[in-house]
Design an enzyme around this catalytic site. Structure first.
Site, PDB file in Angstrom:
ATOM      1  N   TYR A 117       0.866  -1.179   0.000  1.00 26.77           N
ATOM      2  CA  TYR A 117       0.000   0.000   0.000  1.00 26.77           C
ATOM      3  C   TYR A 117       0.901   1.228   0.000  1.00 26.77           C
ATOM      4  O   TYR A 117       2.090   1.124  -0.314  1.00 26.77           O
ATOM      5  CB  TYR A 117      -0.885  -0.128   1.271  1.00 26.77           C
ATOM      6  CG  TYR A 117      -2.102   0.742   1.317  1.00 26.77           C
ATOM      7  CD1 TYR A 117      -3.016   0.790   0.264  1.00 26.77           C
ATOM      8  CD2 TYR A 117      -2.343   1.522   2.444  1.00 26.77           C
ATOM      9  CE1 TYR A 117      -4.136   1.592   0.341  1.00 26.77           C
ATOM     10  CE2 TYR A 117      -3.481   2.318   2.533  1.00 26.77           C
ATOM     11  CZ  TYR A 117      -4.356   2.367   1.480  1.00 26.77           C
ATOM     12  OH  TYR A 117      -5.464   3.147   1.565  1.00 26.77           O
ATOM     13  N   LYS A 172     -20.045 -20.236 -12.115  1.00 23.86           N
ATOM     14  CA  LYS A 172     -19.049 -20.263 -13.195  1.00 23.86           C
ATOM     15  C   LYS A 172     -17.685 -19.856 -12.625  1.00 23.86           C
ATOM     16  O   LYS A 172     -16.659 -20.446 -12.959  1.00 23.86           O
ATOM     17  CB  LYS A 172     -19.453 -19.304 -14.328  1.00 23.86           C
ATOM     18  CG  LYS A 172     -20.793 -19.619 -14.984  1.00 23.86           C
ATOM     19  CD  LYS A 172     -20.685 -20.389 -16.276  1.00 23.86           C
ATOM     20  CE  LYS A 172     -22.068 -20.803 -16.765  1.00 23.86           C
ATOM     21  NZ  LYS A 172     -22.061 -21.816 -17.796  1.00 23.86           N
ATOM     22  N   GLU A 214     -21.878 -14.184 -20.504  1.00 26.46           N
ATOM     23  CA  GLU A 214     -22.696 -15.315 -20.072  1.00 26.46           C
ATOM     24  C   GLU A 214     -24.173 -14.936 -20.023  1.00 26.46           C
ATOM     25  O   GLU A 214     -24.541 -13.880 -19.492  1.00 26.46           O
ATOM     26  CB  GLU A 214     -22.239 -15.763 -18.669  1.00 26.46           C
ATOM     27  CG  GLU A 214     -22.827 -17.076 -18.215  1.00 26.46           C
ATOM     28  CD  GLU A 214     -22.347 -18.263 -19.033  1.00 26.46           C
ATOM     29  OE1 GLU A 214     -21.142 -18.425 -19.257  1.00 26.46           O
ATOM     30  OE2 GLU A 214     -23.212 -19.051 -19.472  1.00 26.46           O
ATOM     31  N   ASP A 215     -24.979 -15.812 -20.555  1.00 26.61           N
ATOM     32  CA  ASP A 215     -26.433 -15.706 -20.411  1.00 26.61           C
ATOM     33  C   ASP A 215     -26.985 -14.333 -20.795  1.00 26.61           C
ATOM     34  O   ASP A 215     -27.812 -13.742 -20.091  1.00 26.61           O
ATOM     35  CB  ASP A 215     -26.850 -16.101 -18.980  1.00 26.61           C
ATOM     36  CG  ASP A 215     -26.594 -17.592 -18.722  1.00 26.61           C
ATOM     37  OD1 ASP A 215     -26.202 -18.302 -19.664  1.00 26.61           O
ATOM     38  OD2 ASP A 215     -26.784 -18.038 -17.582  1.00 26.61           O
ATOM     39  N   ASP A 240     -22.076 -19.123 -23.879  1.00 28.72           N
ATOM     40  CA  ASP A 240     -23.263 -19.855 -24.352  1.00 28.72           C
ATOM     41  C   ASP A 240     -23.178 -20.145 -25.843  1.00 28.72           C
ATOM     42  O   ASP A 240     -23.736 -21.128 -26.318  1.00 28.72           O
ATOM     43  CB  ASP A 240     -24.538 -19.063 -24.038  1.00 28.72           C
ATOM     44  CG  ASP A 240     -24.701 -18.918 -22.552  1.00 28.72           C
ATOM     45  OD1 ASP A 240     -25.076 -19.895 -21.901  1.00 28.72           O
ATOM     46  OD2 ASP A 240     -24.387 -17.834 -22.032  1.00 28.72           O
ATOM     47  N   GLY A 274     -30.884 -19.540 -30.994  1.00 31.38           N
ATOM     48  CA  GLY A 274     -30.434 -18.395 -30.203  1.00 31.38           C
ATOM     49  C   GLY A 274     -28.923 -18.434 -30.112  1.00 31.38           C
ATOM     50  O   GLY A 274     -28.250 -18.915 -31.038  1.00 31.38           O
ATOM     51  N   ALA A 275     -28.403 -17.956 -28.991  1.00 29.28           N
ATOM     52  CA  ALA A 275     -26.946 -17.880 -28.823  1.00 29.28           C
ATOM     53  C   ALA A 275     -26.296 -19.238 -29.083  1.00 29.28           C
ATOM     54  O   ALA A 275     -25.428 -19.386 -29.953  1.00 29.28           O
ATOM     55  CB  ALA A 275     -26.634 -17.400 -27.411  1.00 29.28           C
ATOM     56  N   ASN A 366     -31.216 -26.155 -20.155  1.00 25.78           N
ATOM     57  CA  ASN A 366     -31.031 -26.222 -18.701  1.00 25.78           C
ATOM     58  C   ASN A 366     -32.086 -25.367 -17.999  1.00 25.78           C
ATOM     59  O   ASN A 366     -32.499 -24.357 -18.547  1.00 25.78           O
ATOM     60  CB  ASN A 366     -29.644 -25.673 -18.329  1.00 25.78           C
ATOM     61  CG  ASN A 366     -28.546 -26.639 -18.673  1.00 25.78           C
ATOM     62  OD1 ASN A 366     -28.673 -27.824 -18.471  1.00 25.78           O
ATOM     63  ND2 ASN A 366     -27.457 -26.119 -19.226  1.00 25.78           N
ATOM     64  N   ASN A 396     -21.076 -26.438 -21.309  1.00 23.57           N
ATOM     65  CA  ASN A 396     -19.911 -25.608 -21.630  1.00 23.57           C
ATOM     66  C   ASN A 396     -18.859 -25.578 -20.514  1.00 23.57           C
ATOM     67  O   ASN A 396     -17.739 -25.121 -20.726  1.00 23.57           O
ATOM     68  CB  ASN A 396     -20.325 -24.199 -22.056  1.00 23.57           C
ATOM     69  CG  ASN A 396     -21.349 -23.579 -21.135  1.00 23.57           C
ATOM     70  OD1 ASN A 396     -21.335 -23.815 -19.933  1.00 23.57           O
ATOM     71  ND2 ASN A 396     -22.242 -22.774 -21.707  1.00 23.57           N
TER      72      ASN A 396
HETATM   73  N1  LIG Z   1     -25.722 -27.486 -22.001  1.00 26.53           N
HETATM   74  C1  LIG Z   1     -25.100 -26.344 -22.201  1.00 26.53           C
HETATM   75  O1  LIG Z   1     -23.883 -26.243 -22.078  1.00 26.53           O
HETATM   76  C2  LIG Z   1     -25.875 -25.134 -22.600  1.00 26.53           C
HETATM   77  C3  LIG Z   1     -25.176 -24.012 -23.033  1.00 26.53           C
HETATM   78  C4  LIG Z   1     -25.890 -22.886 -23.441  1.00 26.53           C
HETATM   79  C5  LIG Z   1     -27.260 -22.894 -23.391  1.00 26.53           C
HETATM   80  N2  LIG Z   1     -27.889 -23.999 -22.919  1.00 26.53           N
HETATM   81  C6  LIG Z   1     -29.345 -24.022 -22.812  1.00 26.53           C
HETATM   82  O2  LIG Z   1     -29.916 -23.818 -24.075  1.00 26.53           O
HETATM   83  C7  LIG Z   1     -31.066 -22.998 -23.964  1.00 26.53           C
HETATM   84  C8  LIG Z   1     -30.895 -21.764 -24.825  1.00 26.53           C
HETATM   85  O3  LIG Z   1     -29.814 -20.982 -24.362  1.00 26.53           O
HETATM   86  P1  LIG Z   1     -29.312 -19.730 -25.205  1.00 26.53           P
HETATM   87  O4  LIG Z   1     -28.246 -19.099 -24.403  1.00 26.53           O
HETATM   88  O5  LIG Z   1     -29.016 -20.101 -26.611  1.00 26.53           O
HETATM   89  O6  LIG Z   1     -30.609 -18.805 -25.124  1.00 26.53           O
HETATM   90  P2  LIG Z   1     -31.230 -17.833 -26.209  1.00 26.53           P
HETATM   91  O7  LIG Z   1     -32.284 -17.082 -25.506  1.00 26.53           O
HETATM   92  O8  LIG Z   1     -30.170 -17.076 -26.908  1.00 26.53           O
HETATM   93  O9  LIG Z   1     -31.877 -18.824 -27.288  1.00 26.53           O
HETATM   94  C9  LIG Z   1     -32.978 -19.624 -27.038  1.00 26.53           C
HETATM   95  C10 LIG Z   1     -33.673 -19.880 -28.358  1.00 26.53           C
HETATM   96  O10 LIG Z   1     -34.632 -20.896 -28.150  1.00 26.53           O
HETATM   97  C11 LIG Z   1     -35.798 -20.505 -28.832  1.00 26.53           C
HETATM   98  N3  LIG Z   1     -36.987 -21.140 -28.309  1.00 26.53           N
HETATM   99  C12 LIG Z   1     -37.610 -20.885 -27.137  1.00 26.53           C
HETATM  100  N4  LIG Z   1     -38.734 -21.610 -27.051  1.00 26.53           N
HETATM  101  C13 LIG Z   1     -38.812 -22.320 -28.195  1.00 26.53           C
HETATM  102  C14 LIG Z   1     -39.763 -23.243 -28.699  1.00 26.53           C
HETATM  103  N5  LIG Z   1     -40.855 -23.531 -28.021  1.00 26.53           N
HETATM  104  N6  LIG Z   1     -39.510 -23.821 -29.899  1.00 26.53           N
HETATM  105  C15 LIG Z   1     -38.404 -23.513 -30.593  1.00 26.53           C
HETATM  106  N7  LIG Z   1     -37.486 -22.622 -30.170  1.00 26.53           N
HETATM  107  C16 LIG Z   1     -37.695 -22.043 -28.980  1.00 26.53           C
HETATM  108  C17 LIG Z   1     -35.828 -18.985 -28.656  1.00 26.53           C
HETATM  109  O11 LIG Z   1     -36.691 -18.357 -29.601  1.00 26.53           O
HETATM  110  C18 LIG Z   1     -34.383 -18.634 -28.864  1.00 26.53           C
HETATM  111  O12 LIG Z   1     -34.075 -18.402 -30.217  1.00 26.53           O
HETATM  112  C19 LIG Z   1     -31.217 -22.705 -22.469  1.00 26.53           C
HETATM  113  O13 LIG Z   1     -32.083 -23.656 -21.908  1.00 26.53           O
HETATM  114  C20 LIG Z   1     -29.839 -22.897 -21.938  1.00 26.53           C
HETATM  115  O14 LIG Z   1     -29.852 -23.301 -20.586  1.00 26.53           O
HETATM  116  C21 LIG Z   1     -27.244 -25.122 -22.541  1.00 26.53           C
HETATM  117  O1  LIG Z   2     -24.879 -22.802 -17.058  1.00 26.17           O
HETATM  118  C1  LIG Z   2     -24.930 -23.926 -17.589  1.00 26.17           C
HETATM  119  O2  LIG Z   2     -25.110 -24.969 -16.937  1.00 26.17           O
HETATM  120  C2  LIG Z   2     -24.704 -24.084 -19.050  1.00 26.17           C
HETATM  121  C3  LIG Z   2     -25.046 -22.912 -19.879  1.00 26.17           C
HETATM  122  O3  LIG Z   2     -24.167 -21.854 -19.708  1.00 26.17           O
HETATM  123  C4  LIG Z   2     -26.478 -22.477 -19.771  1.00 26.17           C
HETATM  124  O4  LIG Z   2     -26.720 -21.281 -19.867  1.00 26.17           O
HETATM  125  O5  LIG Z   2     -27.345 -23.326 -19.654  1.00 26.17           O
HETATM  126 MG   LIG Z   3     -25.029 -19.974 -19.893  1.00 27.06          MG
END
Ligand SMILES: NC(=O)c1ccc[n+]([C@@H]2O[C@H](COP(=O)([O-])OP(=O)(O)OC[C@H]3O[C@@H](n4cnc5c(N)ncnc54)[C@H](O)[C@@H]3O)[C@@H](O)[C@H]2O)c1
Ligand SMILES: O=C(O)C[C@H](O)C(=O)O
Ligand SMILES: [Mg+2]
Length: 476
Positions: A117, A172, A214-215, A240, A274-275, A366, A396
């Site tokens: 410091y 995380k 994230e998210d 994501d 989505g993402a 998730n 991830n």
């Molecule tokens: N296992 C993993 O490592 C992991 C990583 C990232 C995201 N995820 C999961 O994937 C999902 C999406 O995450 P994201 O970050 O891409 O979110 P996001 O919001 O960017 O994308 C979600 C997409 O799903 C679509 N969607 C929602 N309801 C729907 C339906 N009934 N029919 C068709 N499409 C539909 C939305 O319109 C959107 O385009 C979440 O449940 C998240 O937890 C899992």
């Molecule tokens: O958080 C997780 O378990 C994975 C992913 O980043 C998600 O958003 O679902």
């Molecule tokens: Mg996430």
């Protein structure tokens, strides 16, 4: 304590605090009721013995998390007993948050104080002022990552806001540290404005060696990441998108070996554009998938149609070569692989029955997947989810700690496509031919080889593609 209504999301252990009227009932009866309803009492603590009544904490495990509600209801019906409190053990683990800041040394005396410091610290500040790169050797920058969210797409829970996003971001940060020794700090921003998010992250960036987004919901996440990559000289990585894409591809490399199919010949359906869905599609197209169909809320995405955002429109131009129309069922007809990153419960058993022989299902939403493994286990060749409580956890978490470990160690300016592909191949390679089976296509999060192999392959890729600004000793 809160948490009871979340039990179907996972977590099947609860502490029931009971006030028992000694004159009207005995504890044995409570124990019988709990065990007759499928509960397993794993601990009993006496909290207080008073005049005619006692307070006890009963820790109960159940196989099906939904049973906790039924057990509580049955206990409530017993005369002479009152449930004072129900504590979900998951909530107990979160009390006060999950991480803390710990100094590396203790300040023992005035001499130490004047070094860490004022006044001596000033000399270190001036050294960095003279050569800003010294921040990497003289501050936490070289080993610290910001985990930044705006709380708009937290898991599949949607826009639950920045405060509610914190437990995921803290989780995380824990994983970064435990798995790869990276100091990560959760930062949840109280804004959804793209420009404000970009500006804020740029303003805090001097502290960090990398930014893990994230998210953050799509389509804003694409613009935020693109701009930050352009405007910052430290790696920016939307977990994501890219973490998920890397691990999905790794899982697919091994799943395809199990069913004996070639990535160039398979039809893949990605649900949820989505993402995660966009990035997964991009890595699979780069890896050689020819027939990829995206499905979102509007159904199958088809070139030339107008959708809720332009990302989906450009997505349609590089996918669905046969211009199939319809919903998930139509998309899945004859498909080899389903990748779900959308929402809970969207996939039906009958749709899986319409897939090609030996279907591969990655239901990765998730906390609740597009379909629970138990519903289709008998009809799929390989099944994976994003959860910790089923085999084949495609999450991830297998990527982000190791890829940042590598990026920080070679002071990479970016995390590029070559580094992501190297990461996927490294993760897949942890599962050797003799070990691979339908329940073991990706390594465990706790397998230390994951970070070790991933770091090595990713650093090599960074050096080869000339984005490494420091060559670690073992690579010189
Ligand atoms: N296992 C993993 O490592 C992991 C990583 C990232 C995201 N995820 C999961 O994937 C999902 C999406 O995450 P994201 O970050 O891409 O979110 P996001 O919001 O960017 O994308 C979600 C997409 O799903 C679509 N969607 C929602 N309801 C729907 C339906 N009934 N029919 C068709 N499409 C539909 C939305 O319109 C959107 O385009 C979440 O449940 C998240 O937890 C899992
Ligand atoms: O958080 C997780 O378990 C994975 C992913 O980043 C998600 O958003 O679902
Ligand atoms: Mg996430």
């Amino acid at each position: 304590m809160a948490g009871n209504n979340n039990q179907t999301l996972g977590g099947n252990s609860v502490i029931l605090r009971l006030e028992i009227d000694a004159a009207r009932m005995n504890f044995g009866l409570v124990a019988n009721i709990i065990s007759s309803m499928g509960g397993d009492i794993i601990a009993i603590d006496t909290i207080h013995i008073g005049h005619g009544s006692s307070i006890r904490d009963i820790t109960v495990n159940v196989v099906d998390a939904g049973d906790i509600g039924k057990i509580s209801e049955a206990i409530r019906q017993i005369p002479g007993i009152r449930i004072v409190n129900t504590s979900d053990r998951t909530f107990l683990l979160h009390l006060g948050g999950k991480i803390e800041v710990t100094p590396k040394l203790t300040i023992q005396n005035r001499d130490d104080l004047s070094r860490v410091y004022t006044p001596d610290v000033a000399r270190v500040c001036l050294a960095i002022h003279e050569d800003p790169d010294d921040a990497y050797s003289l501050t936490i920058k070289r080993n610290t990552v910001a985990v930044v969210s705006d709380g708009t797409a937290v898991l599949g829970l949607g826009d639950i806001g920045p405060r509610a996003a914190m437990p995921v971001m803290e989780g995380k940060a824990m994983l970064f540290k435990q798995l790869a020794g990276v100091d990560a700090f959760p930062i949840c921003l109280d804004t959804k404005d793209t420009e404000e998010i970009i500006r804020t992250i740029k303003q805090i960036s001097p502290t960090f060696g990398g930014i893990n987004l994230e998210d953050i919901s799509s389509p804003r996440c694409f613009e935020i990441e693109r701009r930050l990559k352009e405007e910052l000289d430290i790696p920016v990585f939307h977990d994501d998108q890219h973490g998920t894409a890397v691990v999905t591809y790794a899982g697919l490399i091994n799943a395809l070996k199990i069913v004996g199919k070639n990535i160039r010949d398979v039809k893949v359906v990605v649900c949820g554009i989505g993402a995660a869905g966009v990035a997964i599609s991009d890595i699979l197209l780069a890896a050689g998938v020819k027939e990829l169909v995206g499905v979102d809320k509007e159904g199958i995405l088809v070139e030339g149609e107008t959708y809720s955002n332009s990302v989906k429109e450009t997505y349609a131009t590089r996918t669905n070569p046969k211009r199939v129309r319809g919903g998930l069922k139509e998309a899945l007809a004859g498909a080899d692989i389903f990748v779900g990153v959308s929402a809970a419960g969207l996939l039906k058993r009958e749709d899986v029955l319409g897939m090609a022989q030996d279907p591969i299902v990655f239901a990765m939403a998730n906390p609740k997947p597009e379909i629970m493994p138990g519903e289709i286990e008998d009809i799929v060749a390989v099944m994976a989810t994003g959860r910790s409580d089923f085999p084949n956890q495609i999450n991830n978490v297998l990527c982000f700690p190791g890829i940042f470990r590598a990026a920080l160690d070679c002071r990479a300016s970016v995390i590029n496509e070559e580094m992501k592909l190297a990461a996927a191949e490294a993760i897949a390679s942890v599962i050797t031919d003799d070990k691979r089976d339908k329940y073991y296509i990706v390594p465990s999060v706790f397998d230390q080889k994951v970070v070790e192999l991933l770091r090595d392959r990713v650093i090599r890729a960074a050096i080869e593609t000339k984005v490494a600004r420091r060559i670690p000793k073992e690579y010189r």
